[in-house]
Scaffold this motif. Structure first.
Motif, PDB file in Angstrom:
ATOM      1  N   GLN A 240      11.288  -6.564   1.231  1.00 33.25           N
ATOM      2  CA  GLN A 240      11.523  -5.123   1.142  1.00 33.25           C
ATOM      3  C   GLN A 240      11.169  -4.590  -0.253  1.00 33.25           C
ATOM      4  OE1 GLN A 240      15.591  -4.575   2.373  1.00 33.25           O
ATOM      5  NE2 GLN A 240      15.143  -4.955   4.544  1.00 33.25           N
ATOM      6  N   MET A 241      11.480  -5.402  -1.286  1.00 27.54           N
ATOM      7  CA  MET A 241      11.097  -5.000  -2.649  1.00 27.54           C
ATOM      8  C   MET A 241       9.577  -4.909  -2.775  1.00 27.54           C
ATOM      9  SD  MET A 241      13.602  -6.804  -5.454  1.00 27.54           S
ATOM     10  CE  MET A 241      13.238  -8.500  -4.933  1.00 27.54           C
ATOM     11  N   LEU A 242       8.878  -5.896  -2.228  1.00 26.62           N
ATOM     12  CA  LEU A 242       7.410  -5.876  -2.263  1.00 26.62           C
ATOM     13  C   LEU A 242       6.873  -4.621  -1.578  1.00 26.62           C
ATOM     14  CD1 LEU A 242       6.546  -9.613  -1.426  1.00 26.62           C
ATOM     15  CD2 LEU A 242       6.196  -8.463  -3.619  1.00 26.62           C
ATOM     16  N   LYS A 243       7.441  -4.307  -0.438  1.00 23.89           N
ATOM     17  CA  LYS A 243       6.976  -3.142   0.316  1.00 23.89           C
ATOM     18  C   LYS A 243       7.235  -1.844  -0.446  1.00 23.89           C
ATOM     19  CE  LYS A 243       7.071  -1.051   4.918  1.00 23.89           C
ATOM     20  NZ  LYS A 243       6.089  -0.128   4.410  1.00 23.89           N
ATOM     21  N   ARG A 244       8.413  -1.717  -1.053  1.00 24.16           N
ATOM     22  CA  ARG A 244       8.723  -0.501  -1.819  1.00 24.16           C
ATOM     23  C   ARG A 244       7.765  -0.335  -2.998  1.00 24.16           C
ATOM     24  NH1 ARG A 244      14.211  -1.993  -1.013  1.00 24.16           N
ATOM     25  NH2 ARG A 244      14.258  -2.932  -3.085  1.00 24.16           N
ATOM     26  N   GLU A 245       7.540  -1.445  -3.720  1.00 19.80           N
ATOM     27  CA  GLU A 245       6.646  -1.381  -4.877  1.00 19.80           C
ATOM     28  C   GLU A 245       5.224  -1.015  -4.443  1.00 19.80           C
ATOM     29  OE1 GLU A 245       7.500  -1.423  -7.865  1.00 19.80           O
ATOM     30  OE2 GLU A 245       9.480  -2.331  -7.909  1.00 19.80           O
ATOM     31  N   TYR A 246       4.794  -1.628  -3.351  1.00 19.88           N
ATOM     32  CA  TYR A 246       3.430  -1.343  -2.894  1.00 19.88           C
ATOM     33  C   TYR A 246       3.292   0.119  -2.464  1.00 19.88           C
ATOM     34  CZ  TYR A 246      -0.776  -1.080  -0.089  1.00 19.88           C
ATOM     35  OH  TYR A 246      -1.992  -0.691   0.429  1.00 19.88           O
ATOM     36  N   ASP A 247       4.250   0.607  -1.696  1.00 18.90           N
ATOM     37  CA  ASP A 247       4.186   1.994  -1.229  1.00 18.90           C
ATOM     38  C   ASP A 247       4.121   2.968  -2.407  1.00 18.90           C
ATOM     39  OD1 ASP A 247       4.245   1.169   1.377  1.00 18.90           O
ATOM     40  OD2 ASP A 247       6.404   1.532   1.665  1.00 18.90           O
ATOM     41  N   PHE A 248       4.884   2.674  -3.463  1.00 16.22           N
ATOM     42  CA  PHE A 248       4.906   3.549  -4.636  1.00 16.22           C
ATOM     43  C   PHE A 248       3.568   3.513  -5.379  1.00 16.22           C
ATOM     44  CE2 PHE A 248       5.547   4.067  -9.219  1.00 16.22           C
ATOM     45  CZ  PHE A 248       6.050   5.354  -9.252  1.00 16.22           C
ATOM     46  N   TYR A 249       3.110   2.282  -5.697  1.00 14.00           N
ATOM     47  CA  TYR A 249       1.900   2.163  -6.513  1.00 14.00           C
ATOM     48  C   TYR A 249       0.619   2.413  -5.713  1.00 14.00           C
ATOM     49  CZ  TYR A 249       4.687   0.527 -10.399  1.00 14.00           C
ATOM     50  OH  TYR A 249       5.591   0.467 -11.432  1.00 14.00           O
ATOM     51  N   HIS A 250       0.682   2.225  -4.425  1.00 18.55           N
ATOM     52  CA  HIS A 250      -0.463   2.563  -3.588  1.00 18.55           C
ATOM     53  C   HIS A 250      -0.744   4.067  -3.692  1.00 18.55           C
ATOM     54  CE1 HIS A 250      -2.333   3.865   0.262  1.00 18.55           C
ATOM     55  NE2 HIS A 250      -3.062   2.770   0.083  1.00 18.55           N
ATOM     56  N   LYS A 251       0.328   4.839  -3.670  1.00 21.27           N
ATOM     57  CA  LYS A 251       0.179   6.291  -3.784  1.00 21.27           C
ATOM     58  C   LYS A 251      -0.190   6.678  -5.216  1.00 21.27           C
ATOM     59  CE  LYS A 251       2.640  10.622  -2.810  1.00 21.27           C
ATOM     60  NZ  LYS A 251       3.905  11.227  -2.293  1.00 21.27           N
ATOM     61  N   LYS A 252       0.451   6.048  -6.195  1.00 17.67           N
ATOM     62  CA  LYS A 252       0.208   6.377  -7.606  1.00 17.67           C
ATOM     63  C   LYS A 252      -1.247   6.139  -7.986  1.00 17.67           C
ATOM     64  CE  LYS A 252       1.529   5.200 -12.332  1.00 17.67           C
ATOM     65  NZ  LYS A 252       2.455   4.446 -13.209  1.00 17.67           N
ATOM     66  N   TYR A 253      -1.819   5.000  -7.553  1.00 17.93           N
ATOM     67  CA  TYR A 253      -3.188   4.646  -7.925  1.00 17.93           C
ATOM     68  C   TYR A 253      -4.228   5.079  -6.894  1.00 17.93           C
ATOM     69  CZ  TYR A 253      -0.998   1.745 -11.519  1.00 17.93           C
ATOM     70  OH  TYR A 253      -0.257   1.302 -12.593  1.00 17.93           O
ATOM     71  N   ASN A 254      -3.741   5.733  -5.827  1.00 19.57           N
ATOM     72  CA  ASN A 254      -4.669   6.224  -4.795  1.00 19.57           C
ATOM     73  C   ASN A 254      -5.629   5.111  -4.364  1.00 19.57           C
ATOM     74  OD1 ASN A 254      -5.820   8.122  -3.078  1.00 19.57           O
ATOM     75  ND2 ASN A 254      -7.286   8.841  -4.635  1.00 19.57           N
ATOM     76  N   LEU A 255      -5.067   4.022  -3.889  1.00 20.77           N
ATOM     77  CA  LEU A 255      -5.847   2.811  -3.631  1.00 20.77           C
ATOM     78  C   LEU A 255      -6.702   2.847  -2.365  1.00 20.77           C
ATOM     79  CD1 LEU A 255      -3.299   0.038  -4.643  1.00 20.77           C
ATOM     80  CD2 LEU A 255      -5.277   0.892  -5.921  1.00 20.77           C
ATOM     81  N   GLY A 256      -6.400   3.717  -1.444  1.00 20.00           N
ATOM     82  CA  GLY A 256      -7.184   3.738  -0.214  1.00 20.00           C
ATOM     83  C   GLY A 256      -6.593   2.808   0.831  1.00 20.00           C
ATOM     84  N   SER A 257      -7.249   2.745   1.983  1.00 15.26           N
ATOM     85  CA  SER A 257      -6.731   1.949   3.105  1.00 15.26           C
ATOM     86  C   SER A 257      -6.743   0.464   2.780  1.00 15.26           C
ATOM     87  CB  SER A 257      -7.564   2.208   4.363  1.00 15.26           C
ATOM     88  OG  SER A 257      -7.511   3.573   4.724  1.00 15.26           O
ATOM     89  N   PRO A 258      -5.664  -0.252   3.138  1.00 18.54           N
ATOM     90  CA  PRO A 258      -5.631  -1.707   2.897  1.00 18.54           C
ATOM     91  C   PRO A 258      -6.481  -2.457   3.906  1.00 18.54           C
ATOM     92  CG  PRO A 258      -3.644  -1.012   4.034  1.00 18.54           C
ATOM     93  CD  PRO A 258      -4.413   0.245   3.716  1.00 18.54           C
ATOM     94  N   MET A 259      -6.640  -3.732   3.674  1.00 24.40           N
ATOM     95  CA  MET A 259      -7.346  -4.593   4.606  1.00 24.40           C
ATOM     96  C   MET A 259      -6.480  -4.812   5.850  1.00 24.40           C
ATOM     97  SD  MET A 259      -8.763  -7.383   1.808  1.00 24.40           S
ATOM     98  CE  MET A 259      -9.664  -8.399   2.988  1.00 24.40           C
ATOM     99  N   HIS A 260      -7.074  -5.414   6.874  1.00 23.14           N
ATOM    100  CA  HIS A 260      -6.326  -5.756   8.082  1.00 23.14           C
ATOM    101  C   HIS A 260      -5.926  -7.236   8.044  1.00 23.14           C
ATOM    102  CE1 HIS A 260      -7.097  -1.922  10.027  1.00 23.14           C
ATOM    103  NE2 HIS A 260      -8.368  -2.021   9.648  1.00 23.14           N
ATOM    104  N   PHE A 261      -4.786  -7.518   8.606  1.00 21.05           N
ATOM    105  CA  PHE A 261      -4.307  -8.901   8.668  1.00 21.05           C
ATOM    106  C   PHE A 261      -5.353  -9.819   9.307  1.00 21.05           C
ATOM    107  CE2 PHE A 261      -2.061 -12.478  10.538  1.00 21.05           C
ATOM    108  CZ  PHE A 261      -1.162 -12.847   9.539  1.00 21.05           C
ATOM    109  N   SER A 262      -6.095  -9.286  10.270  1.00 21.37           N
ATOM    110  CA  SER A 262      -7.082 -10.081  11.012  1.00 21.37           C
ATOM    111  C   SER A 262      -8.245 -10.538  10.140  1.00 21.37           C
ATOM    112  CB  SER A 262      -7.622  -9.282  12.199  1.00 21.37           C
ATOM    113  OG  SER A 262      -8.260  -8.100  11.765  1.00 21.37           O
ATOM    114  N   GLU A 263      -8.387  -9.948   8.953  1.00 23.62           N
ATOM    115  CA  GLU A 263      -9.485 -10.336   8.061  1.00 23.62           C
ATOM    116  C   GLU A 263      -9.190 -11.637   7.331  1.00 23.62           C
ATOM    117  OE1 GLU A 263     -11.370  -7.088   5.752  1.00 23.62           O
ATOM    118  OE2 GLU A 263      -9.874  -5.791   6.724  1.00 23.62           O
TER     119      GLU A 263
END
Length: 431
Positions: A240-263
């Motif tokens: 849950q900590m990983l998810k919160r941090e990612y959600d915050f910094y994903h928006k902050k750095y405007n990272l774009g769409s992530p990869m898919h698990f299937s990759e």
């Protein structure tokens, strides 16, 4: 006799034929003064040759074919580069041929002139069993030839990897630090996930990650999240900590769409090599070494220094989980194993040094690569075992890397006549 054109090229290159009373198909006396140098690129096979034909000397190129008609089959009659050919060397003269300008070309026929020993040696080589066609003759190959063969294959292997690195450098606008990070990610893919790791490295910049040096949790979150390896719903606290941090910094750095698990490839991969764990290991390395490029270039001059540089402690959570929110059945490694460090040294550091040396035009980096590989113990894999089965024992990683290059570039492709071992086995017996 069944043979490839490169057999005739070798016969010409080493003059393995009877040169007494040579003459062209038109009956003109012929003497060979200079065979020319072997051209491995487009154009005539041997450049800047010299022959004595009749009463005159001729300077130009030599082209070699199995049949005279191959000249036209290969479209040489319409190619200006072949107007400077002064001698056409063939096995069969089945058709008169002309240059683009309409002039005839002196032709030498080798059928009936090639030394019998050479023909027998070639047939013996081609009839070899297994993937090492030369196996039956390896015991007769001098050590100096073996060393030279592996050295050539090693250099070619490093040249090939250096090209990949320099391509990454160009893609990253000549940013060596970014290139170092991308090459590290490629290496941590350990073949199975190399392409996916490289893709991930191109989706999140190293300069973004190094802002959080000293805080591996945020770096883990950024990388695992952008890799698509953090589930949408997580039950345990760390996840849950990983998810919160990612959600915050994903928006902050405007990272774009992530990869898919299937990759990512998990099937058939041992848990210790799962991409989740490899990404966490890279995150720990970056957290500890924000000056990654400087460290790789200047702080890893020996295996001991390299081991110290990459001595990391895996977070406790990842000692018991192989994916986010998925506990492992047994304990996972707390640090990088010596085997992993060896592989990183061979596949990450050495090629990076080699490419860097080429870029700054400093050959001492190439020597550093060779010195370091010679300090390291030989690798063990299915390719090395093929050579060891035939009493070719590697003494260091220098040898094993040469063997891997040799196998993929020569043995597997049956390019025996481009290999120094094959060339040595081809030559006639001394009289």
């Amino acid at each position: 006799m069944d043979f490839q054109e490169n057999f005739l090229q070798s016969v010409w290159k080493y003059q393995y034929f009877d040169k007494n009373g040579l003459q062209t198909t038109e009956g003109t006396p012929l003497s060979i003064i200079k065979i020319g140098y072997h051209n491995f690129y487009e154009g005539p096979d041997f450049l800047e040759a010299q022959i004595h034909l009749g009463n005159f000397d001729y300077y130009g190129h030599v082209e070699i074919h199995r049949k005279s008609s191959d000249w036209k089959n290969h479209d040489h009659d319409s190619d200006d580069r072949y107007n400077s050919v002064v001698l056409h060397v063939v096995w069969d003269d089945d058709k008169p041929i002309l240059r683009k300008d309409g002039t005839s070309i002196p032709t030498l026929v080798l059928k009936g002139k090639v030394l019998l020993d050479v023909i027998r040696n070639y047939e013996r080589l081609l009839n070899g069993e297994g993937e090492l066609l030369c196996a039956a003759g390896l015991d007769f190959i001098p050590d100096i030839i073996r060393f030279s063969t592996l050295e050539k294959a090693l250099v070619e292997r490093l040249e090939s990897k250096a090209k990949l690195i320099l391509d990454l450098l160009e893609q990253s606008n000549t940013d060596w630090e970014e290139t170092c990070f991308r090459w590290l990610m490629n290496a941590f893919g350990f073949k199975t996930n190399s392409e996916s790791m490289l893709n991930l490295s191109q989706m999140i910049q190293f300069k973004t990650l190094k802002k959080h040096s000293g805080n591996s949790l945020i770096i883990q979150a950024l990388m695992l999240g952008q890799a698509g390896l953090i589930p949408a719903s997580v039950s345990d606290d760390y996840g849950q900590m990983l998810k919160r941090e990612y959600d915050f910094y994903h928006k902050k750095y405007n990272l774009g769409s992530p990869m898919h698990f299937s990759e990512w490839k998990f099937m058939g991969v041992r848990p210790g090599n799962f991409p989740t764990l490899r990404i966490v290991q890279v995150a720990e390395i970056i957290a500890k070494n924000p000056s990654l490029l400087s460290g790789v270039l200047h702080e890893t001059s020996s295996f001991l220094n390299f081991k110290k540089f990459f001595s990391i402690q895996i977070p406790e959570y990842w000692q018991y989980h192989y994916q986010v929110d998925k506990p492992s059945t047994g304990n996972l490694s707390k640090s990088l194993s010596n085997q992993t460090i060896n592989l990183l040294l061979i596949n990450f550091v050495v090629p990076l040094w080699f490419a860097y040396g080429k870029y700054i035009q400093d050959s001492t980096w190439q020597e550093k690569c060779f010195d370091l590989l010679q300090e390291m113990v030989p690798e063990e894999n299915f390719i090395i075992r093929k050579f060891k089965t035939h009493n070719w024992e590697p003494k260091s990683a220098f040898d094993t890397q040469g063997m891997i290059g040799q196998f993929h570039s020569y043995c597997k492709l049956k390019k025996c006549l481009d290999c120094k071992v094959g060339q040595n086995l081809l030559k006639p017996a001394k009289k």
